[in-house]
Write an enzyme that holds these catalytic residues in place. Structure first.
Site, PDB file in Angstrom:
ATOM      1  N   ASP A 165       0.883  -1.149  -0.113  1.00 25.43           N
ATOM      2  CA  ASP A 165      -0.046  -0.025   0.012  1.00 25.43           C
ATOM      3  C   ASP A 165       0.948   1.251   0.072  1.00 25.43           C
ATOM      4  O   ASP A 165       0.583   2.189  -0.656  1.00 25.43           O
ATOM      5  CB  ASP A 165      -0.980   0.070   1.244  1.00 25.43           C
ATOM      6  CG  ASP A 165      -1.865   1.337   1.268  1.00 25.43           C
ATOM      7  OD1 ASP A 165      -2.430   1.481   0.254  1.00 25.43           O
ATOM      8  OD2 ASP A 165      -1.499   2.279   2.114  1.00 25.43           O
ATOM      9  N   ARG A 172      -0.549   6.149  -6.772  1.00 23.45           N
ATOM     10  CA  ARG A 172      -2.001   6.486  -7.078  1.00 23.45           C
ATOM     11  C   ARG A 172      -1.900   8.243  -6.837  1.00 23.45           C
ATOM     12  O   ARG A 172      -2.765   8.737  -7.654  1.00 23.45           O
ATOM     13  CB  ARG A 172      -2.941   5.848  -6.104  1.00 23.45           C
ATOM     14  CG  ARG A 172      -3.193   4.698  -6.366  1.00 23.45           C
ATOM     15  CD  ARG A 172      -3.846   3.862  -5.229  1.00 23.45           C
ATOM     16  NE  ARG A 172      -5.272   4.399  -4.908  1.00 23.45           N
ATOM     17  CZ  ARG A 172      -5.670   4.343  -3.644  1.00 23.45           C
ATOM     18  NH1 ARG A 172      -4.899   4.171  -2.644  1.00 23.45           N
ATOM     19  NH2 ARG A 172      -6.931   5.130  -3.435  1.00 23.45           N
TER      20      ARG A 172
END
Ligand code: URA
Length: 427
Positions: A165, A172
């Site tokens: 992540d 992202r």
């Protein structure tokens, strides 16, 4: 088949709207974490996921793969039930600061792994670092010891917690792929499940200052996260709360710490107190500590004692003077009227422009900078009354912030209808 082609197959499958298999998900998350799948391939896949979505089974498998990319902590030995809270982020959202010691004072252990601010939403670690001496990084052993002894820890997540992540979120952020419910839900829940908490309360923000601008999308995000938590054995509940107006009066770093200390001392703005108590009740309920009354514990001063112990345990001086900005400017009402709205996004960006936030991850923040509101929606003002105070270390930052708050604080003479703070509860 080489890895590069395997990645292209996974990208093509999602691009064409197909459901990814468990093997594809496990492989691509692991290979990306290890550097075998390149950033540009993962960016393409993230965009395909954003555009095509994922089934609940895919989201669940993706979350499990992100958890498996790192260490899963076991907090079984801390000697108290564990309960954590996660907010999807907002303006003036300092609730973690009074909430963590309050819930600890009620008998739970609160393992609050927090982040830094990026863009217009502030970061809990940046706020706490305005306290002289306080440090955000703890070793695993320090974290566990403080959780057992004090019951309250707010610190940075270690590098071993869901490293997939960490890498994917940074990607992202720069590829326009943050605003995807499957990606947000799996990002947040992989970290919370890996952290090992037994109970989790999600504060899903709705409104201009939040990721989710409308209640329907916020509800879908909340539902997705609650289902992921429950499937992983974490007692999870979500509150949908308003983020069209900043929480409290202070937006920044040191100013938010000061406001949190006011709440712990039994004062503070009504909305901050209301949300702190609502989330505390949910956390205690989910942790099985149903006899504790957080309002009484707050009034008793026990939460303040817990705050002081928590700050000291991480090297901070709870009695130290907090940093203040070098320059201040008051923004005043230009006409008589009622404050109709104070737009959270505008105030958040103003605080950021004054130096409270950062544009790039490596930038420093100004601890003293920010916006201190003098009014909340519903207040009656006369022309010339102060609406808010801008604080910064550099006077050339005033102009941009002044324009934003002048637009954000709307004063008119129409009827004012108060909006609720707590919008929904999802279990
Ligand atoms: N916070 C996270 O941790 N991840 C997201 O994707 C969005 C907000």
């Amino acid at each position: 088949m080489s890895s590069a082609f395997a990645a292209v197959d996974v990208i093509r499958a999602k691009r064409d709207g197909r459901v990814l298999s468990d093997e594809q998900i496990d492989w691509v998350v692991d290979a990306y974490t290890r550097g075998i799948v390149a950033d540009e391939q993962m960016a393409a896949l993230a965009m395909a996921i954003l555009l095509r979505g994922m089934t609940p089974a895919e989201i669940s498998r993706w979350t499990a793969a992100m958890i498996a990319s790192g260490e899963r902590m076991d907090l079984g030995g801390v000697g108290r039930p564990t309960a954590d809270k996660h907010s999807t982020g907002g303006v003036g959202d300092k609730i973690t600061l009074p909430l963590t010691p309050l819930v600890a004072a009620c008998g739970a252990a609160v393992p609050q792994l927090s982040g830094r601010g990026l863009g217009h939403t502030g970061g809990t670690l940046d706020k706490l670092e305005s306290i002289p001496g306080w440090r955000a990084s703890l070793t695993g052993a320090e974290f566990r010891a403080q959780l057992s002894e004090v019951g309250a820890v707010i610190c940075a997540a270690g590098a071993d917690l869901a490293p997939a992540d960490r890498k994917l979120y940074a990607l992202r952020d720069v590829t326009g792929t943050v605003e995807s419910i499957p990606l947000i839900a799996s990002s947040i829940m992989s970290k919370k499940i890996a952290e090992g908490t037994g109970a989790l309360v999600l504060d899903v923000k709705v409104g201009s200052g939040a990721f989710m601008k409308d209640a329907a999308t916020a509800t879908e995000l909340a539902r997705t996260m609650v289902d992921l938590g429950k499937a992983a054995g974490v007692r999870t509940v979500a509150l949908l709360t308003d983020m069209s107006t900043p929480l409290g009066l202070a937006v920044g770093n040191a100013v938010e710490v000061a406001e949190s200390v006011e709440v712990l001392a039994g004062g503070g703005p009504a909305d901050v107190v209301e949300l702190t108590l609502a989330l505390a009740r949910e956390m205690l309920d989910a942790a099985g500590l149903t006899d504790a009354d957080p309002a009484k514990v707050l009034a008793s001063g026990a939460a303040m004692d817990s705050w002081r112990a928590m700050i000291r345990a991480q090297g901070g001086d709870p009695d130290a003077t907090l940093p203040s900005a070098r320059e201040t400017e008051i923004v005043r009402a230009v006409a008589d009227g009622v404050v109709r709205s104070v737009d959270a996004y505008g105030v958040g960006v103003a605080a950021w422009r004054l130096g409270a936030g950062r544009a790039r991850k490596e930038d420093p923040v100004s601890f003293g900078a920010g916006v201190v509101l003098h009014v909340k929606p519903g207040a009656t003002v006369r022309a010339g009354d102060p609406l808010c105070e801008l604080r910064t270390d550099e006077t050339d930052r005033f102009a941009g912030a002044r324009d934003l708050v002048t637009e954000a604080v709307v004063v008119d003479d129409g009827e004012f209808v108060p909006a609720p703070l707590l919008l929904d509860r999802i279990v």
